[in-house]
Write a protein that holds these residues in place. Structure first.
Motif: not given
Length: 716
Positions: A77, A53-57, A61, A51, A80-81, A49
């Motif tokens: 976005p 990277v930031d999945p929403q960086a 995007r 990570l 979150p998630g 868990r």
């Protein structure tokens, strides 16, 4: 009174019925309980868990477009998630994909968002011509089909057209009133299939569905061929091109419907209204002319009898004339496409449809009788009446053009209804689930395409001849009518609401009359082609049930099953464990030569920290020894197994070795990682050995074996 889907009849059931989420149904409470039980046993290290990277960086995007410095948003976005894909990221990233996407947008228009589904519904003014085009246009060939049977007994038998027409009007009123009740009781659509399934059982529902599937396919074939016949009646020189022209019309209808419900409705509504005005004008002028002559009946031209006049001929004529009723089912199937309140608007449109049908059918039948017209091979009865009523001026051409156009567009009723029927059947698992998919324009694209292909095949097989297709027509639709009305009788008997006896009686009359037409059509037209439908119905039912059995098997094999608590051994037939700590890995890497692609793949597998084995297939021992020397020079970091293949076969030895490992060690999950070279152009793929694809095909039937690849992109 609650329908099968759980919607109260008083609510507007349109919005939840056709949903883009139907392809991904939610888990049941029992499945959620199993999921919670299985998840509680998972043991995942914290590093999984954490990570990198930031999945929403922001860099994820947005991205530069076409190498330019300006950034385009790929994702937005939401929470979150959760991200929302933008049109930029949904576009293909290859030249071929962009060309195909451009052509798609040109033909179908820009894709609609899922939220637009509510705006795609139709008003009553638009729904009437869209859903009634089949029903109303059938007056162009239904009365003629009735007279074509009567004339076999000689011109003297044509006088029976009036009492037969009166009986058909009774049938129209009974069936139309029955379907008004069906729409009220089942406001979420699906018509005969849903009613019969709910009240008579799944097999009756499948029989009704089989009849409707055949009816809708034949609707397209008959309507288009009849439209082409109307054109060739006015322009006989085009008769040789009727099949290509008919296929082109089916293609136009397909593209129009793929553009979406609302767009197709607006485009195809005008011709139906033009046809109504033209035929009503023809009837009005025809009766004025008849009145000036004192309604004197013109004797038909003498026609010798080829059959004796008897009950069988009368019943055949009744069944042939009943083809004018095809399309009554359309509204009950399409309730969800109406604007709120959907079921109330649907009933109103159905009442309009039946009223107009009776007016047109009776008016044309009376005028055919008054003018002594008989069916001819070279010209339709409607064309003869129009020529007689308007011997000069442009009106004949206008009526023929309107008739041809509405007959061609009458097939649009089937394009509206069959995809919805297949949607409900797919939801129940009786047809492939791809029929649940909503296309770019929120149309049920796969159902539309399947209908177009099937109708085109039938039209080509029968050479576009309307008279050859009509005998196939009545059996399927009246099978659905009979089962639907019988199911409604059971529906009222079970619910026993106030007034249920009156409602059950209305549906009972509709069921009896529909059954008479069904049996008559099946028996009298059996040798003319109805035998094909009689055989096709049970065959379709068999296919539907086979599909359902397959999906039931898939659900049994892939569904969530209760897990076993610690310390309890599972049964031999229990599903494999779905907790990560019980999964044992072995990675296999096929290596033909040691190059950058192979070394990158070996490095990737080595980084995973799991057992790995390299495989090399050699045509002879000398080459195998040379490869092992190269391997040792590299450092022998991963164990190597060489396989000699004296007959120079590559894929089968690799697949056989992986399969043997899986059979002897069923507790292992074997992952075959193939080095893959990615090329820029499609033609370049032919220059490379597609090991991964061939291995995937060879190993797809072996459980516990995963085939994947590590791509290496060529640099310029």
């Amino acid at each position: 009174m609650v329908g099968r889907s759980g919607h109260d009849p008083g609510e507007d059931a349109g919005s939840p019925t056709f949903s883009p989420s139907a392809e991904l149904p939610p888990l049941s409470p029992a499945d959620l309980g199993v999921l919670r039980q299985v998840g509680a046993r998972w043991q995942i290290p914290d590093t999984v868990r954490a990570l990198p990277v930031d999945p929403q960086a922001g860099e994820i995007r947005s991205s530069a477009v076409g190498g330019a410095h300006r950034a385009a948003m790929l994702f937005l976005p939401d929470a979150p998630g959760q991200l929302t894909a933008t049109p930029v990221v949904e576009r293909p990233d290859t030249a071929q994909g962009r060309v195909a996407g451009g052509l798609r947008r040109l033909l179908l228009g820009r894709p609609l968002t899922s939220a637009s589904i509510l705006r795609e519904r139709m008003s009553k003014i638009v729904a009437l011509p869209v859903l009634a085009s089949d029903l109303l246009s059938s007056v162009a060939y239904g009365p003629e089909a009735m007279l074509a049977v009567l004339v076999l007994a000689g011109s003297g038998a044509l006088g029976l057209s009036l009492p037969i027409a009166a009986a058909l009007v009774v049938l129209m009123v009974a069936v139309g009133t029955s379907y008004r009740q069906t729409v009220r009781a089942y406001p979420h659509g699906a018509g005969s299939y849903l009613v019969a399934s709910d009240s008579l059982g799944p097999r009756a529902g499948l029989a009704a569905a089989a009849g409707l599937v055949l009816d809708y396919v034949l609707t397209v074939s008959v309507s288009v061929s009849a439209g082409v016949a109307a054109i060739t009646s006015a322009l006989p020189s085009l008769a040789a091109y009727r099949v290509p022209f008919a296929l082109a019309v089916i293609g136009v209808l397909l593209i129009g419907n793929l553009r979406g419900i609302r767009v197709a409705g607006n485009a195809f509504a005008v011709p139906t209204y033009v046809f109504l005005v033209a035929v009503l004008g023809l009837i009005a002028v025809g009766f004025v002319r008849a009145a000036t002559g004192g309604f004197t009946v013109v004797a038909p031209p003498p026609t010798p009898a080829v059959e004796g006049l008897g009950l069988l001929v009368v019943l055949r004529a009744f069944a042939s004339g009943a083809t004018s009723m095809t399309g009554v089912e359309a509204v009950s199937n399409a309730v969800p496409v109406f604007r709120p309140t959907a079921w109330r608007n649907a009933r109103t449109v159905l009442t309009w449809m039946i009223s107009i049908l009776i007016l047109l059918f009776v008016g044309l039948t009376l005028l055919f009788h008054l003018n002594g017209l008989v069916p001819r091979a070279d010209q339709t009865l409607l064309s003869q009446l129009a020529r007689l009523t308007f011997p000069t001026g442009p009106w004949y051409a206008i009526i023929q053009a309107a008739t041809a156009l509405v007959l061609l567009l009458a097939a649009n009723t089937a394009f509206n209804d069959l995809p919805r029927l297949l949607y409900f059947m797919a939801r129940d698992g009786y047809v492939p689930r791809r029929f649940l998919h909503l296309g770019d324009r929120l149309a049920l694209s796969n159902g539309l395409i399947a209908l177009a292909v099937a109708a085109a095949a039938i039209l080509v097989a029968f050479g576009g001849d309307t008279h050859s297709l009509i005998p196939l027509y009545a059996v399927g639709v009246f099978l659905a009518f009979t089962l639907s009305q019988t199911g409604m009788v059971n529906h009222w008997r079970h619910h026993r609401d106030p007034g249920w006896r009156r409602r059950a009686s209305i549906n009972g009359v509709g069921a009896v009359l529909s059954a008479v037409v069904l049996v008559t059509a099946a028996v009298t037209k059996f040798v003319e082609g109805a035998w094909a439908v009689v055989l096709a119905v049970p065959l379709l039912i068999y296919l539907f049930r086979r599909v359902r059995r397959h999906y039931d098997h898939v659900q049994q094999a892939l569904g969530l099953h209760p897990d076993h608590p610690a310390g309890v051994e599972p049964a031999e037939d229990a599903p494999p464990a779905v907790v990560p700590q019980q999964v044992r890995h072995l990675f296999l890497v096929p290596v033909a030569r040691l190059n950058q692609a192979a070394l990158r793949t070996l490095a990737y597998v080595g980084s995973l920290g799991q057992p790995a084995l390299a495989l090399h297939v050699s045509p002879e021992r000398t080459e195998a020894d040379h490869f092992r020397e190269q391997w040792n020079t590299w450092g022998d970091h991963i164990p190597l197994e060489t396989i000699l293949s004296p007959h120079r076969v590559i894929i089968q030895p690799l697949a056989g070795y992986a399969s043997a490992l899986g059979l002897t060690h069923p507790d292992l999950t074997i992952t075959v990682v193939v080095p893959d070279v990615v090329v820029d152009h499609p033609w370049q793929r032919m220059l490379h050995y597609r090991t991964e694809q061939r291995l995937r095909r060879a190993l797809r039937r072996h459980p516990g074996i995963v085939v994947t690849s590590l791509p290496t992109h060529l640099t310029r």
